[in-house]
Design a protein around this motif. Structure first.
Motif, PDB file in Angstrom:
ATOM      1  N   VAL A 221      -8.869   5.921  19.211  1.00 19.08           N
ATOM      2  CA  VAL A 221      -7.985   5.708  18.065  1.00 19.08           C
ATOM      3  C   VAL A 221      -6.653   5.168  18.573  1.00 19.08           C
ATOM      4  N   SER A 222      -6.167   4.124  17.924  1.00 17.22           N
ATOM      5  CA  SER A 222      -4.848   3.565  18.232  1.00 17.22           C
ATOM      6  C   SER A 222      -3.887   3.933  17.108  1.00 17.22           C
ATOM      7  N   GLU A 223      -2.603   4.082  17.452  1.00 14.80           N
ATOM      8  CA  GLU A 223      -1.625   4.475  16.447  1.00 14.80           C
ATOM      9  C   GLU A 223      -0.511   3.443  16.298  1.00 14.80           C
ATOM     10  N   ASP A 224      -0.856   2.172  16.493  1.00 13.53           N
ATOM     11  CA  ASP A 224       0.100   1.105  16.208  1.00 13.53           C
ATOM     12  C   ASP A 224      -0.673  -0.143  15.822  1.00 13.53           C
ATOM     13  N   MET A 225       0.020  -1.036  15.175  1.00 14.89           N
ATOM     14  CA  MET A 225      -0.585  -2.294  14.697  1.00 14.89           C
ATOM     15  C   MET A 225      -0.018  -3.495  15.434  1.00 14.89           C
ATOM     16  N   ASP A 226       0.367  -3.309  16.682  1.00 15.80           N
ATOM     17  CA  ASP A 226       1.008  -4.401  17.414  1.00 15.80           C
ATOM     18  C   ASP A 226       0.013  -5.457  17.866  1.00 15.80           C
ATOM     19  N   GLY A 227      -1.196  -5.072  18.195  1.00 11.71           N
ATOM     20  CA  GLY A 227      -2.166  -6.020  18.730  1.00 11.71           C
ATOM     21  C   GLY A 227      -3.076  -6.589  17.651  1.00 11.71           C
ATOM     22  N   PRO A 228      -3.918  -7.541  18.063  1.00 11.23           N
ATOM     23  CA  PRO A 228      -4.876  -8.108  17.101  1.00 11.23           C
ATOM     24  C   PRO A 228      -5.970  -7.110  16.763  1.00 11.23           C
ATOM     25  N   LEU A 229      -6.581  -7.311  15.627  1.00 16.54           N
ATOM     26  CA  LEU A 229      -7.719  -6.484  15.238  1.00 16.54           C
ATOM     27  C   LEU A 229      -8.980  -7.053  15.873  1.00 16.54           C
ATOM     28  N   ARG A 230      -9.776  -6.152  16.444  1.00 18.60           N
ATOM     29  CA  ARG A 230     -11.014  -6.566  17.103  1.00 18.60           C
ATOM     30  C   ARG A 230     -12.171  -5.728  16.558  1.00 18.60           C
ATOM     31  N   PRO A 231     -13.401  -6.183  16.767  1.00 19.55           N
ATOM     32  CA  PRO A 231     -14.532  -5.324  16.391  1.00 19.55           C
ATOM     33  C   PRO A 231     -14.436  -3.973  17.093  1.00 19.55           C
ATOM     34  N   GLY A 232     -14.524  -2.916  16.308  1.00 21.32           N
ATOM     35  CA  GLY A 232     -14.408  -1.566  16.853  1.00 21.32           C
ATOM     36  C   GLY A 232     -13.009  -1.001  16.821  1.00 21.32           C
ATOM     37  N   SER A 233     -12.006  -1.774  16.416  1.00 23.22           N
ATOM     38  CA  SER A 233     -10.637  -1.250  16.360  1.00 23.22           C
ATOM     39  C   SER A 233     -10.521  -0.161  15.300  1.00 23.22           C
ATOM     40  N   VAL A 234      -9.904   0.950  15.669  1.00 26.12           N
ATOM     41  CA  VAL A 234      -9.608   2.035  14.730  1.00 26.12           C
ATOM     42  C   VAL A 234      -8.123   2.344  14.875  1.00 26.12           C
ATOM     43  N   VAL A 235      -7.379   2.097  13.815  1.00 21.60           N
ATOM     44  CA  VAL A 235      -5.922   2.160  13.874  1.00 21.60           C
ATOM     45  C   VAL A 235      -5.396   3.067  12.767  1.00 21.60           C
ATOM     46  N   PHE A 236      -4.524   4.003  13.165  1.00 23.75           N
ATOM     47  CA  PHE A 236      -3.798   4.838  12.211  1.00 23.75           C
ATOM     48  C   PHE A 236      -2.315   4.582  12.425  1.00 23.75           C
ATOM     49  N   VAL A 237      -1.604   4.261  11.354  1.00 16.26           N
ATOM     50  CA  VAL A 237      -0.186   3.933  11.455  1.00 16.26           C
ATOM     51  C   VAL A 237       0.600   4.805  10.473  1.00 16.26           C
ATOM     52  N   GLU A 238       1.498   5.618  11.011  1.00 20.94           N
ATOM     53  CA  GLU A 238       2.354   6.438  10.154  1.00 20.94           C
ATOM     54  C   GLU A 238       3.647   5.692   9.878  1.00 20.94           C
ATOM     55  N   THR A 239       4.044   5.651   8.631  1.00 18.92           N
ATOM     56  CA  THR A 239       5.291   4.994   8.247  1.00 18.92           C
ATOM     57  C   THR A 239       6.331   6.070   7.941  1.00 18.92           C
ATOM     58  N   GLY A 240       7.580   5.776   8.305  1.00 16.57           N
ATOM     59  CA  GLY A 240       8.636   6.781   8.216  1.00 16.57           C
ATOM     60  C   GLY A 240       9.235   6.888   6.833  1.00 16.57           C
ATOM     61  N   ASP A 241      10.319   7.598   6.791  1.00 12.40           N
ATOM     62  CA  ASP A 241      11.051   7.803   5.541  1.00 12.40           C
ATOM     63  C   ASP A 241      11.610   6.474   5.043  1.00 12.40           C
ATOM     64  N   GLY A 242      11.790   6.391   3.750  1.00  7.48           N
ATOM     65  CA  GLY A 242      12.301   5.174   3.149  1.00  7.48           C
ATOM     66  C   GLY A 242      11.202   4.244   2.670  1.00  7.48           C
ATOM     67  N   ILE A 243       9.962   4.504   3.087  1.00  2.93           N
ATOM     68  CA  ILE A 243       8.815   3.716   2.601  1.00  2.93           C
ATOM     69  C   ILE A 243       8.180   4.509   1.469  1.00  2.93           C
ATOM     70  N   THR A 244       8.222   3.983   0.272  1.00  5.76           N
ATOM     71  CA  THR A 244       7.744   4.711  -0.900  1.00  5.76           C
ATOM     72  C   THR A 244       6.273   4.414  -1.167  1.00  5.76           C
ATOM     73  N   HIS A 245       5.618   5.399  -1.742  1.00  2.85           N
ATOM     74  CA  HIS A 245       4.191   5.246  -2.057  1.00  2.85           C
ATOM     75  C   HIS A 245       3.972   4.153  -3.102  1.00  2.85           C
ATOM     76  N   ARG A 246       4.859   4.057  -4.079  1.00  2.87           N
ATOM     77  CA  ARG A 246       4.673   3.079  -5.150  1.00  2.87           C
ATOM     78  C   ARG A 246       4.696   1.652  -4.621  1.00  2.87           C
ATOM     79  N   ASP A 247       5.504   1.387  -3.610  1.00  2.43           N
ATOM     80  CA  ASP A 247       5.640   0.026  -3.083  1.00  2.43           C
ATOM     81  C   ASP A 247       4.820  -0.209  -1.818  1.00  2.43           C
ATOM     82  N   TYR A 248       3.868   0.666  -1.569  1.00  2.00           N
ATOM     83  CA  TYR A 248       3.193   0.629  -0.277  1.00  2.00           C
ATOM     84  C   TYR A 248       2.363  -0.632  -0.055  1.00  2.00           C
ATOM     85  N   VAL A 249       1.867  -1.257  -1.108  1.00  2.00           N
ATOM     86  CA  VAL A 249       1.076  -2.482  -0.942  1.00  2.00           C
ATOM     87  C   VAL A 249       1.972  -3.636  -0.505  1.00  2.00           C
ATOM     88  N   ASN A 250       3.264  -3.564  -0.833  1.00  2.64           N
ATOM     89  CA  ASN A 250       4.207  -4.607  -0.429  1.00  2.64           C
ATOM     90  C   ASN A 250       4.916  -4.295   0.882  1.00  2.64           C
TER      91      ASN A 250
END
Length: 432
Positions: free
Chosen positions: A367-396
């Motif tokens: 499991v990787s916890e950043d989105m810095d690299g390219p996505l490859r077959p088999g990539s599993v990425v979890f990214v936590e976003t900090g405060d100030g990022i609202t759920h309502r605007d999460y798609v943007n």
């Protein structure tokens, strides 16, 4: 006196007989001639007689008449006399001019001639077109749905009031079928640069609670715009889930083969919208990326579990959406190592995302916890976003502005994921 009268009357009778005879005899001869053809000798004699009269009146004609013959009086026609001059001629036509012609042939005959050019010609270019974003009603879309709720194996529409039927949600609120679960439309988006002949992908977007396709998916979350700005060879399908309601029900995507039926029907619509009916086969085999936002986790999980075409799914993206069904996500990740999985989360779903990461590590999946690299077959990425990022605007705005655009750009950087980058990223798109 009687004798004198007799002599006088006798004399008168003789005179009358003489007058009658002198008159009737010539008339009888004329009547006899009227029934016969004219005598050539008599006709010639009459002609000579007529000519002999002419010198008395016209000395000039006498010189012409002195050598008169049949050829002189009736000369043979000359060549120029048999054919009229150009100014007198009628339009010359051939027999083919009178044969029936179709309207198309006549139109071609009237078209002006074009002179062939020996100069190099510009290669053919496809006429410019614009992005296509439209709503299409599909029978296989999520709703209307009259089956069971797999969570309870009870009818989904479990409330009735007169002729109306409705569904009581987990929160206890009742949503009516004719208001909330009766919209079968799908938001379809085809970027102007999309080319079905090149490797591409179909993005299936499951929106969250309290949303409509036009107000939220298109105008507020800008999902179609993100796909276009990515430059990826991708199209969008976003079915309407519960209309503007706090409900995550999956409808027909709960059913076995639900996603498969949806993609088969979508292939025909995409082929028609792109103007090439023969491209339906290409769309029917194109890879799929499923994006679930918020309450969209439920149709995403069931589509992976029972959708019938999980092998076509090349990627799964969850945007603050792990509210449950972790076992279904873990099962798909474990059995589809040729795809990628991305889950970006806020503190609202952090506990469940960490639980899913633990499940995967126990299975030996990195499991990787950043989105810095390219996505490859088999990539599993979890990214936590900090405060100030609202759920309502999460798609943007999640780990970056326009996260869906970022996923497609990183995906297209890996040819093994069968996606082509066919357009440059819009400069204005990165600054929005």
């Amino acid at each position: 006196m009687r004798a004198d009268r007799t002599k006088v009357s006798g004399a008168r009778g003789r005179v009358l007989r003489i007058v009658l005879i002198s008159t009737l005899v010539p008339m009888s001869l004329t009547l006899v001639q009227c029934g016969n053809a004219p005598n050539p000798t008599a006709l010639a004699a009459n002609s000579q007689a007529n000519v002999q009269v002419v010198p008395k009146t016209s000395p000039q004609v006498q010189r012409v008449a002195s050598g008169d013959s049949f050829e002189d009086r009736f000369p043979a026609p000359q060549f120029k006399e048999r054919f009229p001059s150009p100014s007198e001629s009628l339009l010359q036509r051939q027999m083919s001019d009178f044969s029936p012609k179709r309207a198309v042939q006549q139109k071609l005959e009237q078209a002006p001639y074009k002179v062939a050019s020996l100069a190099p010609q510009v290669p053919y270019q496809r006429p410019p077109r614009e992005d296509l974003t439209t709503l299409v009603s599909m029978k296989s879309s999520a709703f209307p749905y009259f089956g069971n709720n797999p969570a309870s194996d009870a009818p989904f529409l479990n409330i009735s009031k007169g002729d109306r039927r409705g569904h009581r949600s987990y929160s206890g609120r009742v949503f009516w079928q004719d208001e909330t679960y009766n919209d079968s439309r799908v938001l379809v988006h085809v970027p102007e640069h999309f080319d079905v002949r090149k490797p591409g992908v179909i993005v299936v977007f499951f929106h969250g609670n309290g949303a409509t396709l036009e107000r939220d998916v298109r105008d507020r979350q800008l999902v179609p715009q993100q796909i276009t700005d990515s430059g990826a060879n991708a199209v969008l399908l976003a079915p309407q889930m519960a209309v503007d309601a706090a409900d995550s029900s999956a409808g027909k995507f709960w059913q076995p083969g639900g996603l498969k039926r949806f993609m088969e029907e979508s292939a025909n619509h995409l082929a028609q919208l792109t103007g090439d009916p023969n491209s339906a086969r290409a769309f029917a085999n194109m890879p799929i990326v499923i994006v679930g936002y918020s309450g969209g986790f439920l149709p995403t999980a069931w589509s992976l579990e029972v959708g019938g075409i999980s092998d076509r799914v090349r990627g799964v993206v969850l945007l603050d959406a792990v509210y449950g069904e972790m076992d279904k996500f873990a099962s798909w990740i474990e059995s589809h190592r040729n795809g990628f999985f991305v889950s970006s989360y806020t503190h609202y779903t952090a506990r469940r995302d960490r639980e899913l990461m633990s499940m995967l590590r126990q299975k030996g999946i990195g499991v990787s916890e950043d989105m810095d690299g390219p996505l490859r077959p088999g990539s599993v990425v979890f990214v936590e976003t900090g405060d100030g990022i609202t759920h309502r605007d999460y798609v943007n705005r999640a780990w970056t502005q326009y996260p869906l655009k970022d996923v497609l750009v990183k995906m297209s950087a890996t040819p093994a994921l069968a996606l082509t980058r066919v357009a440059a990223t819009s400069p204005s798109g990165s600054n929005r």
